[in-house]
Motif scaffolding. Structure first.
Motif, PDB file in Angstrom:
ATOM      1  N   HIS A 121      15.837   2.832  -9.628  1.00 16.96           N
ATOM      2  CA  HIS A 121      17.287   2.906  -9.670  1.00 16.96           C
ATOM      3  C   HIS A 121      17.871   2.782  -8.251  1.00 16.96           C
ATOM      4  O   HIS A 121      18.822   2.036  -8.013  1.00 16.96           O
ATOM      5  N   LEU A 122      17.261   3.502  -7.316  1.00 18.03           N
ATOM      6  CA  LEU A 122      17.787   3.482  -5.949  1.00 18.03           C
ATOM      7  C   LEU A 122      17.513   2.158  -5.249  1.00 18.03           C
ATOM      8  O   LEU A 122      18.268   1.753  -4.379  1.00 18.03           O
ATOM      9  N   GLN A 123      16.447   1.479  -5.639  1.00 14.35           N
ATOM     10  CA  GLN A 123      16.201   0.138  -5.087  1.00 14.35           C
ATOM     11  C   GLN A 123      17.394  -0.768  -5.367  1.00 14.35           C
ATOM     12  O   GLN A 123      17.878  -1.479  -4.486  1.00 14.35           O
ATOM     13  N   ILE A 124      17.884  -0.666  -6.611  1.00 15.55           N
ATOM     14  CA  ILE A 124      19.034  -1.503  -6.986  1.00 15.55           C
ATOM     15  C   ILE A 124      20.262  -1.094  -6.174  1.00 15.55           C
ATOM     16  O   ILE A 124      21.012  -1.939  -5.685  1.00 15.55           O
ATOM     17  N   GLU A 125      20.433   0.222  -5.986  1.00 13.59           N
ATOM     18  CA  GLU A 125      21.562   0.723  -5.202  1.00 13.59           C
ATOM     19  C   GLU A 125      21.520   0.208  -3.765  1.00 13.59           C
ATOM     20  O   GLU A 125      22.517  -0.222  -3.206  1.00 13.59           O
ATOM     21  N   ILE A 126      20.333   0.290  -3.175  1.00 15.38           N
ATOM     22  CA  ILE A 126      20.189  -0.144  -1.780  1.00 15.38           C
ATOM     23  C   ILE A 126      20.515  -1.630  -1.657  1.00 15.38           C
ATOM     24  O   ILE A 126      21.227  -2.050  -0.755  1.00 15.38           O
ATOM     25  N   LYS A 127      20.044  -2.389  -2.631  1.00 17.58           N
ATOM     26  CA  LYS A 127      20.295  -3.836  -2.609  1.00 17.58           C
ATOM     27  C   LYS A 127      21.795  -4.118  -2.758  1.00 17.58           C
ATOM     28  O   LYS A 127      22.360  -4.951  -2.055  1.00 17.58           O
ATOM     29  N   ARG A 128      22.436  -3.346  -3.652  1.00 20.66           N
ATOM     30  CA  ARG A 128      23.884  -3.535  -3.879  1.00 20.66           C
ATOM     31  C   ARG A 128      24.656  -3.244  -2.587  1.00 20.66           C
ATOM     32  O   ARG A 128      25.522  -4.018  -2.166  1.00 20.66           O
ATOM     33  N   ILE A 129      24.308  -2.132  -1.936  1.00 21.34           N
ATOM     34  CA  ILE A 129      25.020  -1.749  -0.717  1.00 21.34           C
ATOM     35  C   ILE A 129      24.759  -2.764   0.391  1.00 21.34           C
ATOM     36  O   ILE A 129      25.653  -3.135   1.147  1.00 21.34           O
ATOM     37  N   GLN A 130      23.508  -3.242   0.457  1.00 22.85           N
ATOM     38  CA  GLN A 130      23.185  -4.223   1.500  1.00 22.85           C
ATOM     39  C   GLN A 130      24.031  -5.472   1.340  1.00 22.85           C
ATOM     40  O   GLN A 130      24.569  -5.995   2.311  1.00 22.85           O
ATOM     41  N   ARG A 131      24.187  -5.934   0.102  1.00 27.07           N
ATOM     42  CA  ARG A 131      24.994  -7.127  -0.146  1.00 27.07           C
ATOM     43  C   ARG A 131      26.449  -6.854   0.157  1.00 27.07           C
ATOM     44  O   ARG A 131      27.116  -7.644   0.812  1.00 27.07           O
ATOM     45  N   ALA A 132      26.955  -5.683  -0.313  1.00 29.07           N
ATOM     46  CA  ALA A 132      28.370  -5.363  -0.158  1.00 29.07           C
ATOM     47  C   ALA A 132      28.760  -5.301   1.319  1.00 29.07           C
ATOM     48  O   ALA A 132      29.838  -5.733   1.701  1.00 29.07           O
ATOM     49  N   LEU A 133      27.890  -4.727   2.151  1.00 27.54           N
ATOM     50  CA  LEU A 133      28.248  -4.528   3.559  1.00 27.54           C
ATOM     51  C   LEU A 133      27.610  -5.577   4.468  1.00 27.54           C
ATOM     52  O   LEU A 133      27.772  -5.516   5.672  1.00 27.54           O
ATOM     53  N   ASP A 134      26.863  -6.523   3.874  1.00 24.89           N
ATOM     54  CA  ASP A 134      26.153  -7.550   4.642  1.00 24.89           C
ATOM     55  C   ASP A 134      25.297  -6.908   5.737  1.00 24.89           C
ATOM     56  O   ASP A 134      25.382  -7.248   6.910  1.00 24.89           O
ATOM     57  N   LEU A 135      24.492  -5.940   5.325  1.00 25.81           N
ATOM     58  CA  LEU A 135      23.685  -5.182   6.279  1.00 25.81           C
ATOM     59  C   LEU A 135      22.411  -5.926   6.658  1.00 25.81           C
ATOM     60  O   LEU A 135      21.872  -6.691   5.858  1.00 25.81           O
ATOM     61  N   THR A 136      21.968  -5.687   7.879  1.00 19.48           N
ATOM     62  CA  THR A 136      20.629  -6.105   8.271  1.00 19.48           C
ATOM     63  C   THR A 136      19.736  -4.875   8.080  1.00 19.48           C
ATOM     64  O   THR A 136      20.051  -3.798   8.586  1.00 19.48           O
ATOM     65  N   ILE A 137      18.666  -5.039   7.328  1.00 12.75           N
ATOM     66  CA  ILE A 137      17.808  -3.883   7.028  1.00 12.75           C
ATOM     67  C   ILE A 137      16.360  -4.197   7.361  1.00 12.75           C
ATOM     68  O   ILE A 137      15.835  -5.253   6.989  1.00 12.75           O
ATOM     69  N   LEU A 138      15.747  -3.282   8.110  1.00 13.10           N
ATOM     70  CA  LEU A 138      14.293  -3.335   8.293  1.00 13.10           C
ATOM     71  C   LEU A 138      13.727  -2.176   7.476  1.00 13.10           C
ATOM     72  O   LEU A 138      14.056  -1.015   7.708  1.00 13.10           O
TER      73      LEU A 138
END
Lengths: 388, 372
Positions: free
Chosen positions: B180-197
């Motif tokens: 569930h949280l994987q999907i959340e993290i992906k959603r937030i990354q897209r919404a904020l255009d985050l760079t994530i390592l």
């Protein structure tokens, strides 16, 4: 239910031991602070008569006769000592008065009236010995507690301050609490960085260092205090070093004064501060500091906002422990302090083992115990409000 | 083919190495890696592979013993962690237990001098972002594991960092919550255009989340590429074994033509495979084939290799069945079959696979115990 009984059965032997060997004796001892049974046990009839007397002026002949009769009986039974000592606390000279009077009565001198007694010794015609006896008629007394606070009760029942030259206990109490507070403060200032270091180093290095902290624990406080006497004396190592470095021209008085007391007590009590603090610090998540730093806090700010607040329960525990122990210190101030540095335990010891006035010793102990219980309670509350 | 083309590199590792005093092997060696702006890059590997060390070097908590790490083209060598402007989500969340959720979130704002109304608004917005509205007054210990994870994420995002570093952020959660949280993290990354390592040892997580995956083993990056490339075209036997399930059949290379080769298994059977390493006849090799690529029963003729097996175990998995089979003299195999297929213990069956799906690697490369 069974489990509870099993648990209880497991602690029962220790509990019984504590009750018999510690709790009951302590309570019995403390009870002496508010009871006064010397006169009323030895001279029951006199005590009863004293209670019915109005206390105005001189007593009636009937009371004098009862006292004379029981004085003689006690003298023959060898129990006069108890009353004599008790009355002597309040009125110096009462002891010799009772013994000389009892000797004369035993030799056949009449003791039927107050005038008969006054003929044996003129002091029987004065009001003060009778007032003192009336105060000592038991079974309860406020005398010891008031005396421990430099107060006394006059014949009219008013609470008065004792004359300045006799007032000592309030000063000693204040001094005791001041020394204990400052020692706790010094322990905090010296111990916090050490505990921090121990908690943040890898175990491989921290464990040997921890042994160094614990080492003084395995040496008696007496030995450590004596060692300070050697180090701090006029021609001791510390003075030599100060002079060699040119910081002072002549030896400084480092011992047999308040400075010596602070140095030695801080040293002796330091492990009691470090260990509980170390325990709390070990429980602080080290990544919290990394998190603070990653969130933009410079090291000092991260420490103040993240680490320090989490370590406060340990500081409180250590400070309460050191303060409680320091308040009861006796040997160290006696060995490295001066006359004006003695703490309340010295007075308690004096009344317990030298003057044998256990009522006074108990009253002083009680007054020492009450603030400590408050303090422990406050410390507990403080620890609880800062969740670990 | 692997770099997301239009994205500028935000972070660059150049020849980075980390050795610990007293340690014989390098924790990280010869690392060259670029992270594009807006990219989700995952470091995947078993514990001790150097992935967390890599992340901690970027965050500034470890110092490289050689090489350079750059952010936006500027070296980070002399920049302490608190000046790197990177949001870090730690494995244990590292929330401040003596502060409320809102105070935790306001912490990075406070140290940056953002206070009052503005800070309060940002805290509310961050709580909304991670769906924790109204929980600002709670203490961290009064939250569930998933909620704590969300607070840690919100705290790492609230100050608009250049990059978000996540060290096994879902490792402590149960499987359902994790997905569930994987999907959340992906959603937030897209919404904020985050760079994530992102660092994980869970290959499923890495494949599901990432734009690119870098596979680590023994302190070295084994392969970097899109999840599809990593899964379908593993660079070596370790990657083939670590990412996804794989069957291993040990044997000796007997013939090779182009990238096609024939392998004689220890039991004498000959199979055909695609050579993924420069191999010569006579080399000891391992052939790797994924359970879903093994076809039971009748096998289509072209580009195929077949093998006789004995069924050892036949297990029901809900949406599919698995056969655990014994290849006489060559080890065991797992085969994934449709749920309606019937078989039983002791059956002998013929299986086959498309040669493209069976990869042969040099046997010496495989580290013992590192395959699934």
């Amino acid at each position: 239910m069974t489990r509870r009984w099993v648990s209880f059965a497991l602690i029962a032997p220790l509990l019984a031991f504590l009750i018999v060997s510690f709790i009951v004796p302590v309570l019995l001892m403390l009870a002496r602070a508010v009871t006064d049974r010397d006169l009323d046990r030895t001279w029951p009839a006199s005590a009863a008569a004293l209670r019915t007397w109005d206390g105005e002026g001189l007593p009636p002949d009937a009371l004098a006769r009862t006292v004379a009769r029981e004085m003689l009986a006690a003298h023959r039974a060898g129990t006069l000592n108890r009353v004599a000592n008790r009355l002597n606390y309040d009125l110096v000279g009462s002891r010799s008065l009772l013994y000389t009077t009892a000797d004369r009565l035993a030799a056949g001198a009449p003791g039927e009236t107050l005038a008969d007694l006054a003929r044996i010794d003129r002091r029987w015609a004065r009001a003060d010995i009778w007032t003192v006896m009336r105060h000592a008629d038991g079974p309860l007394t406020s005398y010891y507690l008031l005396a421990a606070l430099d107060r006394r009760i006059d014949t009219g029942g008013h609470i008065l301050r004792v004359p300045r030259e006799q007032a000592v206990f309030v000063d000693i109490f204040l001094r005791t609490f001041k020394i204990a507070s400052l020692v706790a403060l010094f322990c905090a200032l010296l111990g916090y960085p050490v505990a921090y270091l121990l908690a943040s180093l890898p175990r491989r290095i921290a464990n040997p260092l921890l042994i160094l902290v614990l080492l003084p624990f395995w040496t008696s406080a007496l030995v450590r205090t004596a060692a300070w006497a050697v180090l701090l004396q006029t021609n001791g190592v510390v003075n030599d070093l100060l002079q060699y470095m040119g910081l002072v021209d002549a030896p400084v008085q480092l011992i047999y004064n308040r400075l010596g007391v602070y140095v030695a007590m801080t040293h002796v009590l330091l492990p009691f501060f470090i260990l509980p603090l170390y325990g709390v610090m070990k429980g602080i998540d080290p990544t919290a500091m990394r998190a603070a730093s990653s969130l933009g806090a410079p090291p000092l700010l991260a420490f103040l906002k993240v680490y320090l607040p989490q370590s406060l329960p340990g500081v409180a525990a250590g400070a309460v422990l050191v303060f409680t122990l320091a308040v009861g210190y006796y040997v160290t101030p006696a060995l490295v302090g001066g006359g004006a540095d003695q703490m309340i335990s010295a007075s308690i010891a004096f009344y317990t083992s030298q003057s044998l006035n256990w009522g006074m010793a108990a009253a002083l102990s009680l007054l020492l115990l009450l603030p400590l219980l408050l303090m422990l309670f406050a410390g507990r509350t403080m620890v609880r409000t800062v969740p670990a | 083919m692997l770099m997301a083309g239009t994205r500028l590199p935000l972070v660059e590792f150049r020849g980075v190495e980390k050795r610990y005093a007293g340690g014989s092997a390098a924790a990280v060696a010869a690392l060259d890696l670029a992270i594009g702006r807006g990219e989700f890059l995952t470091l995947l590997g078993p514990s001790g592979s150097g992935k967390t060390t890599t992340l901690m070097m970027l965050a500034g908590f470890e110092t490289p013993t050689a090489g350079d790490i750059r952010l936006g083209g500027r070296s980070l060598a002399d920049r302490p962690p608190h000046k790197r402007n990177m949001g870090v989500v730690f494995q244990n969340y590292a929330l401040f237990p003596h502060m409320s959720v809102a105070q935790n979130l306001a912490f990075p704002l406070r140290v940056r001098g953002v206070k009052g109304r503005k800070a309060a608004d940002k805290v509310v917005a961050a709580l909304t972002l991670v769906k924790l509205d109204g929980l600002g007054d709670r203490r961290p210990h009064a939250l569930s594991g998933g909620q704590r994870q969300r607070v840690a994420l919100a705290r790492a995002l609230i100050f608009e960092p250049d990059i978000v570093l996540m060290d096994e952020p879902l490792g402590a959660l149960d499987r359902q919550l994790r997905e569930h949280l994987q999907i959340e993290i992906k959603r937030i990354q897209r919404a904020l255009d985050l760079t994530i390592l992102y660092v994980t040892h869970d290959q499923g997580e890495a494949l599901a989340l990432s734009d690119r995956v870098a596979v680590f083993a023994g302190g070295r990056m084994q392969q970097v590429g899109t999840p599809g490339a990593i899964y379908e075209h593993p660079a070596n036997a370790f990657v083939a074994g670590f990412v996804g399930e794989n069957n291993r059949l040990a044997g000796t290379l007997v013939a090779r033509q182009g990238d096609r080769c024939a392998i004689q298994l220890a039991g004498g059977q000959i199979i055909r495979a695609t050579a993924a390493d420069p191999l010569l006849p006579g080399d000891k090799v391992v052939a790797m084939i994924r359970p879903e690529h093994v076809q039971p029963g009748a096998v289509p003729p072209a580009c195929c290799s077949t093998l006789e097996i004995d069924v050892d175990e036949f297990a029901y998995h809900g949406d599919h069945r698995r056969i655990a089979a014994n290849v006489p003299g060559a080890g065991s195999l797992i085969i994934r079959v449709p749920v309606d297929m019937a078989a039983q213990r002791g059956d002998r069956m013929t299986i086959g696979w498309c040669i493209d799906h069976c990869l042969a690697f040099s046997a010496s490369e495989i580290e013992p115990g590192k395959t699934s």
